[in-house]
Motif scaffolding. Structure first.
Motif, PDB file in Angstrom:
ATOM      1  N   GLN A 134       0.829  -1.196   0.000  1.00  0.00           N
ATOM      2  CA  GLN A 134       0.000   0.000   0.000  1.00  0.00           C
ATOM      3  C   GLN A 134       0.869   1.254   0.000  1.00  0.00           C
ATOM      4  OE1 GLN A 134      -3.289   0.323   2.693  1.00  0.00           O
ATOM      5  NE2 GLN A 134      -3.765  -1.854   2.618  1.00  0.00           N
ATOM      6  N   ARG A 135       0.290   2.353  -0.439  1.00  0.00           N
ATOM      7  CA  ARG A 135       0.963   3.652  -0.460  1.00  0.00           C
ATOM      8  C   ARG A 135       0.200   4.630   0.438  1.00  0.00           C
ATOM      9  NH1 ARG A 135       4.305   4.425  -5.360  1.00  0.00           N
ATOM     10  NH2 ARG A 135       4.304   2.458  -6.512  1.00  0.00           N
ATOM     11  N   LYS A 136       0.959   5.460   1.141  1.00  0.00           N
ATOM     12  CA  LYS A 136       0.363   6.477   1.998  1.00  0.00           C
ATOM     13  C   LYS A 136       1.103   7.794   1.775  1.00  0.00           C
ATOM     14  CE  LYS A 136      -2.444   3.558   4.041  1.00  0.00           C
ATOM     15  NZ  LYS A 136      -3.902   3.609   3.829  1.00  0.00           N
ATOM     16  N   PRO A 137       0.482   8.917   2.122  1.00  0.00           N
ATOM     17  CA  PRO A 137       1.129  10.221   1.907  1.00  0.00           C
ATOM     18  C   PRO A 137       2.324  10.436   2.823  1.00  0.00           C
ATOM     19  CG  PRO A 137      -0.933  10.485   3.084  1.00  0.00           C
ATOM     20  CD  PRO A 137      -0.891   9.050   2.649  1.00  0.00           C
ATOM     21  N   LEU A 138       3.360  11.025   2.287  1.00  0.00           N
ATOM     22  CA  LEU A 138       4.575  11.264   3.063  1.00  0.00           C
ATOM     23  C   LEU A 138       4.351  12.265   4.192  1.00  0.00           C
ATOM     24  CD1 LEU A 138       7.037  11.532   0.051  1.00  0.00           C
ATOM     25  CD2 LEU A 138       7.067   9.719   1.760  1.00  0.00           C
ATOM     26  N   TYR A 139       3.586  13.309   3.930  1.00  0.00           N
ATOM     27  CA  TYR A 139       3.481  14.420   4.879  1.00  0.00           C
ATOM     28  C   TYR A 139       2.585  14.110   6.079  1.00  0.00           C
ATOM     29  CZ  TYR A 139      -0.970  15.313   2.484  1.00  0.00           C
ATOM     30  OH  TYR A 139      -2.224  15.193   1.943  1.00  0.00           O
ATOM     31  N   ALA A 140       1.825  13.000   6.018  1.00  0.00           N
ATOM     32  CA  ALA A 140       0.864  12.703   7.072  1.00  0.00           C
ATOM     33  C   ALA A 140       1.217  11.466   7.876  1.00  0.00           C
ATOM     34  CB  ALA A 140      -0.532  12.544   6.463  1.00  0.00           C
ATOM     35  N   THR A 141       2.450  10.991   7.755  1.00  0.00           N
ATOM     36  CA  THR A 141       2.854   9.763   8.444  1.00  0.00           C
ATOM     37  C   THR A 141       4.230   9.938   9.088  1.00  0.00           C
ATOM     38  OG1 THR A 141       3.828   8.911   6.399  1.00  0.00           O
ATOM     39  CG2 THR A 141       1.561   8.287   6.863  1.00  0.00           C
ATOM     40  N   GLY A 142       4.464   9.206  10.164  1.00  0.00           N
ATOM     41  CA  GLY A 142       5.768   9.258  10.809  1.00  0.00           C
ATOM     42  C   GLY A 142       6.863   8.741   9.902  1.00  0.00           C
ATOM     43  N   ILE A 143       6.621   7.624   9.234  1.00  0.00           N
ATOM     44  CA  ILE A 143       7.601   7.084   8.284  1.00  0.00           C
ATOM     45  C   ILE A 143       7.850   8.079   7.171  1.00  0.00           C
ATOM     46  CG2 ILE A 143       7.847   5.396   6.422  1.00  0.00           C
ATOM     47  CD1 ILE A 143       6.923   3.247   8.249  1.00  0.00           C
ATOM     48  N   GLY A 144       6.787   8.693   6.661  1.00  0.00           N
ATOM     49  CA  GLY A 144       6.937   9.665   5.585  1.00  0.00           C
ATOM     50  C   GLY A 144       7.812  10.840   5.976  1.00  0.00           C
ATOM     51  N   LYS A 145       7.652  11.317   7.200  1.00  0.00           N
ATOM     52  CA  LYS A 145       8.491  12.428   7.665  1.00  0.00           C
ATOM     53  C   LYS A 145       9.961  12.025   7.676  1.00  0.00           C
ATOM     54  CE  LYS A 145       4.779  14.098  10.674  1.00  0.00           C
ATOM     55  NZ  LYS A 145       4.338  14.216  12.082  1.00  0.00           N
ATOM     56  N   CYS A 146      10.245  10.802   8.106  1.00  0.00           N
ATOM     57  CA  CYS A 146      11.634  10.331   8.100  1.00  0.00           C
ATOM     58  C   CYS A 146      12.184  10.263   6.683  1.00  0.00           C
ATOM     59  CB  CYS A 146      11.720   8.960   8.766  1.00  0.00           C
ATOM     60  SG  CYS A 146      11.405   8.959  10.545  1.00  0.00           S
ATOM     61  N   LEU A 147      11.365   9.787   5.755  1.00  0.00           N
ATOM     62  CA  LEU A 147      11.802   9.688   4.361  1.00  0.00           C
ATOM     63  C   LEU A 147      12.031  11.065   3.756  1.00  0.00           C
ATOM     64  CD1 LEU A 147       9.406   6.834   3.171  1.00  0.00           C
ATOM     65  CD2 LEU A 147      11.856   6.643   3.638  1.00  0.00           C
ATOM     66  N   LEU A 148      11.249  12.053   4.169  1.00  0.00           N
ATOM     67  CA  LEU A 148      11.401  13.413   3.641  1.00  0.00           C
ATOM     68  C   LEU A 148      12.669  14.090   4.143  1.00  0.00           C
ATOM     69  CD1 LEU A 148       7.726  14.736   3.807  1.00  0.00           C
ATOM     70  CD2 LEU A 148       9.103  14.337   1.749  1.00  0.00           C
ATOM     71  N   LEU A 149      13.267  13.553   5.205  1.00  0.00           N
ATOM     72  CA  LEU A 149      14.535  14.117   5.697  1.00  0.00           C
ATOM     73  C   LEU A 149      15.630  14.013   4.644  1.00  0.00           C
ATOM     74  CD1 LEU A 149      14.786  12.795   9.375  1.00  0.00           C
ATOM     75  CD2 LEU A 149      14.310  15.135   8.636  1.00  0.00           C
TER      76      LEU A 149
END
Length: 267
Positions: A134-149
């Motif tokens: 599954q795919r989820k938005p980067l800006y609304a998830t804890g994992i996504g925030k880490c990936l955006l670093l």
């Protein structure tokens, strides 16, 4: 050239038929597939019959409805087994979920989304479905925030136009100004949190996973219902655990850089 174009078109049509099953419905009529793909009913029927012989779809003999077959599962399993992050994180994540009784998830970034490579659910955080794939938005998830670093501010703005940062709950971050502040905090302490930003009643704590070159290649999280994860009282403990787990996976991937020390906040 005409033959090559025809073959390419056939492949694209077959893939579009398979993608029709991503809608969330487990079984589809031929007409449903035709409507979802824009193909004629006869073309959709012919493609489904071919895909059935290859075990990519299967047809219920009583209802006549189609569902995905076993071939996609085989391909997915092979793809996961070939993924280095999945190989390094799988057992660690499974053990952690069993120990904590919470969910443990690993994901990578694909374009503007996070893509789940694996998830395990503990006894305190059961699910009736699998998150893998599954795919989820980067800006609304804890994992996504880490990936955006792993991206600079300009890269984030190009990847995630602010007009497309839609709220899922009143707690969702929907501006880059807020996201920049959040990521500065995440980068400084080495982990991210998310509380009801994607879905009500759930929270997580996540940490980045680094590859051999030191770049962020994935992220791992501990997640669960608010009552089970209890961030107000357990954040320090869970943060320490997820950072140590992420470091372990990073080392397995060949990362030999400095390991971040975790400082417990004063009580």
């Amino acid at each position: 050239m005409a033959s090559e174009q025809s073959n390419n078109q056939s492949v694209e049509r077959a893939i579009s038929v398979l993608r029709a099953f991503l809608s969330g419905r487990s079984e589809l009529r031929v007409s449903d597939v035709a409507r979802a793909t824009g193909l004629g009913v006869s073309t959709a029927s012919r493609l489904l019959a071919t895909l059935e012989t290859l075990e990519f779809v299967e047809r219920d003999e009583v209802s006549g409805l189609y569902r995905l077959g076993t071939a996609p599962i085989t391909l997915g399993g092979v793809a996961l087994n070939q993924n280095a992050v999945h190989r390094e994180a799988r057992q660690v994540a499974q053990d952690l979920a069993a120990t904590l009784g919470l969910g443990v998830n690993v994901a990578i970034r694909r374009a503007d989304s996070m893509f789940y490579l694996l998830n395990f659910e503990g006894r305190l955080a059961p699910r009736s479905f699998v998150l893998t794939g599954q795919r989820k938005p980067l800006y609304a998830t804890g994992i996504g925030k880490c990936l955006l670093l792993g991206l600079g501010a300009d890269e984030r703005r190009e990847l995630l136009p602010e007009a497309e940062m839609q709220p899922f709950t009143p707690h969702t971050i929907t501006t880059h100004a807020r996201l920049d502040q959040e990521l500065a905090t995440v980068g400084g302490r080495g982990y991210a949190t998310e509380t009801e930003e994607l879905a009500f009643g759930r929270a997580c704590v996540a940490a980045p996973i680094r590859g051999q070159a030191g770049d962020i290649v994935a992220a791992i999280s501990i997640s669960g219902p608010l009552s089970a994860i209890d961030l107000p009282s357990k954040e320090d403990e869970l943060a320490r655990t997820i950072i140590e787990t992420a470091d372990s996976v990073s080392i397995g991937l060949g990362y030999v850089g400095p390991v971040r020390a975790f400082a417990v906040s004063p009580t």
